[in-house]
Design an enzyme around this catalytic site. Structure first.
Site, PDB file in Angstrom:
ATOM      1  CG  HIS A  20     -37.845  -7.535 -13.264  1.00 28.77           C
ATOM      2  ND1 HIS A  20     -38.810  -6.581 -12.860  1.00 28.77           N
ATOM      3  CD2 HIS A  20     -38.099  -8.872 -13.180  1.00 28.77           C
ATOM      4  CE1 HIS A  20     -39.942  -7.601 -12.746  1.00 28.77           C
ATOM      5  NE2 HIS A  20     -39.690  -8.699 -12.664  1.00 28.77           N
ATOM      6  CG  HIS A  22     -38.535 -13.868 -12.061  1.00 28.84           C
ATOM      7  ND1 HIS A  22     -39.094 -13.727 -10.680  1.00 28.84           N
ATOM      8  CD2 HIS A  22     -38.928 -12.731 -12.653  1.00 28.84           C
ATOM      9  CE1 HIS A  22     -39.728 -12.688 -10.569  1.00 28.84           C
ATOM     10  NE2 HIS A  22     -39.607 -11.908 -11.823  1.00 28.84           N
ATOM     11  CD  GLU A 203     -46.218  -8.565 -13.513  1.00 32.07           C
ATOM     12  OE1 GLU A 203     -46.321  -8.846 -12.435  1.00 32.07           O
ATOM     13  OE2 GLU A 203     -45.919  -9.149 -14.618  1.00 32.07           O
ATOM     14  CG  ASP A 281     -40.680 -10.486 -15.656  1.00 30.61           C
ATOM     15  OD1 ASP A 281     -40.135 -10.998 -14.655  1.00 30.61           O
ATOM     16  OD2 ASP A 281     -41.586 -10.091 -15.734  1.00 30.61           O
ATOM     17  CG  ASP A 282     -40.599 -14.668 -16.010  1.00 29.95           C
ATOM     18  OD1 ASP A 282     -39.733 -15.426 -14.922  1.00 29.95           O
ATOM     19  OD2 ASP A 282     -41.167 -13.893 -15.692  1.00 29.95           O
TER      20      ASP A 282
HETATM   21  N1  HPA Z   1     -44.750 -11.318 -11.950  1.00 27.86           N
HETATM   22  C1  HPA Z   1     -44.961 -11.815 -10.700  1.00 27.86           C
HETATM   23  N2  HPA Z   1     -44.163 -12.840 -10.521  1.00 27.86           N
HETATM   24  C2  HPA Z   1     -43.659 -13.284 -11.380  1.00 27.86           C
HETATM   25  C3  HPA Z   1     -43.429 -12.874 -12.499  1.00 27.86           C
HETATM   26  C4  HPA Z   1     -43.773 -11.619 -12.873  1.00 27.86           C
HETATM   27  O1  HPA Z   1     -43.790 -10.919 -13.895  1.00 27.86           O
HETATM   28  N3  HPA Z   1     -42.448 -13.717 -13.174  1.00 27.86           N
HETATM   29  C5  HPA Z   1     -42.268 -14.587 -12.182  1.00 27.86           C
HETATM   30  N4  HPA Z   1     -42.885 -14.556 -11.069  1.00 27.86           N
HETATM   31 ZN    ZN Z   2     -40.708 -10.282 -12.422  1.00 26.54          ZN
END
Ligand code: HPA
Ligand code: ZN
Length: 333
Positions: A20, A22, A203, A281-282
């Site tokens: 996971h 991005h 989430e 994630d990011d």
């Molecule tokens: N959630 C939803 N969209 C996203 C996320 C996330 O954590 N990170 C980048 N786009």
């Molecule tokens: Zn994500």
């Protein structure tokens, strides 16, 4: 060596997988600044420090605003290559041997960037990562759920020309008010074209969105899924069907899903026998790549070595690698 040092060492030296991530969320402020100059794109910040100082979020939407602004500096194939190559170098550093990354084509297409430049830049950097470091990877194309379903079909058509590079489709962006069923026809079309499906669900959004991702979007994995503990029947179903949940602890803290890491529900999910693992994630926005996520989470939740092992094993088990490769890596943990 105390227990914490032992676990930290174990995390650092063990081969890991990430499911996971991005790629646009791995855009570090230094590269954002460099690309804004290279492409003559104005950004709202005068320095790298100013960019970092702006990374205070109150929820998912407050993050997404800055995340999409940051993505504006990405224009050429070379930009997408450089972005992805930096992440590959982070993988090498963190001993990530396999990664499955998301990209958000719609946030680039609407700025006039070419789909082929996005996918080719990402793919070529991953290919170089394989030839130089042996790191394997898969690419998952995400649809932006705050947009309508209809224009997504055009994006799916782009992906058809790159089936050799894209293994599946996902759903990200603003969750609340954008239920999975909004994308039923799109995901059916993607499945007909043999794309695997995943979706961000639970989430911030309710357990119902996790149910619908499973039943309507036919997902192989749920991204995040931390809200599942509110629904016991859902927990049973996730366990029965062995559906992986790609949890991202530091992301959840930065976006205020939990008030502090000590209160994250990952250990509870793990103890219930759910197939969870840790992801970043990011990472450029949330304060850490995979090892930092694993180390900080282990510390905050007092995870023991066996629990950390299960998290790392679950990541390989839940990957889209073939069974031989999965077993090969599992035998090394
Ligand atoms: N959630 C939803 N969209 C996203 C996320 C996330 O954590 N990170 C980048 N786009
Ligand atoms: Zn994500």
């Amino acid at each position: 060596m105390n227990n914490l040092d032992l676990i930290t060492n174990f995390i650092k030296k063990t081969p890991k997988s990430e499911l996971h991530l991005h790629i646009e969320g791995s855009l570090e402020p230094e590269l954002m600044f460099k690309l804004s100059k290279r492409n003559k794109i104005d950004i709202a910040f005068n320095s790298v420090d100013e960019i970092r100082a702006a990374y205070n979020f109150s929820n998912l939407d407050s993050f997404l605003k800055i995340y999409y602004e940051g993505s504006n500096v990405l224009i050429t194939e070379e930009d997408f290559f450089d972005l992805t190559w930096e992440y590959v170098l982070r993988c090498k550093k963190d001993n990530i041997v396999h990664t499955e990354i998301f990209f958000d084509p719609q946030s680039h297409l609407e700025r006039g960037v070419k789909f082929d430049d996005v996918i080719n830049g990402i793919h070529n950097a991953l290919k170089k990562g394989h030839s130089e470091f042996g790191i394997t990877s898969k690419i998952i194309m995400c649809f932006l759920r705050h947009l309508d379903e209809e224009p997504c079909f055009k994006v799916l058509n782009h992906a058809l020309r790159h089936k050799d590079k894209i293994i599946g489709v996902g759903l990200d962006s603003s969750e609340k008010g954008n239920p999975p069923k909004k994308f039923e026809r799109l995901f059916n079309a993607a499945i007909k074209e043999n794309f695997l499906t995943v979706a961000h669900a639970g989430e911030e959004g309710p357990p119902e969105y996790i149910w619908d991702s499973i039943n309507i979007l036919k997902v192989k994995r749920i991204d995040h899924g931390v809200q599942c503990l509110k629904d016991e029947k859902l927990v049973e179903t996730l366990k029965e069907k062995n559906i992986p949940l790609t949890v991202c602890p530091l992301s959840n803290i930065k976006l205020c899903v939990f008030d502090k890491l000590e209160n994250h529900n990952l250990k509870k999910m793990l103890n219930k026998g759910l197939r969870v693992m840790v992801n970043s994630d990011d990472p450029a926005y949330f304060g850490g790549y995979l090892n930092t996520n694993l180390i900080e989470t282990s510390k905050a939740l007092n995870l023991d070595l066996d629990e950390v092992k299960v998290l790392i094993q679950n990541s390989f088990k839940s990957s889209f690698l073939d069974e031989n490769s999965k077993n090969n890596w599992l035998s090394k943990i």
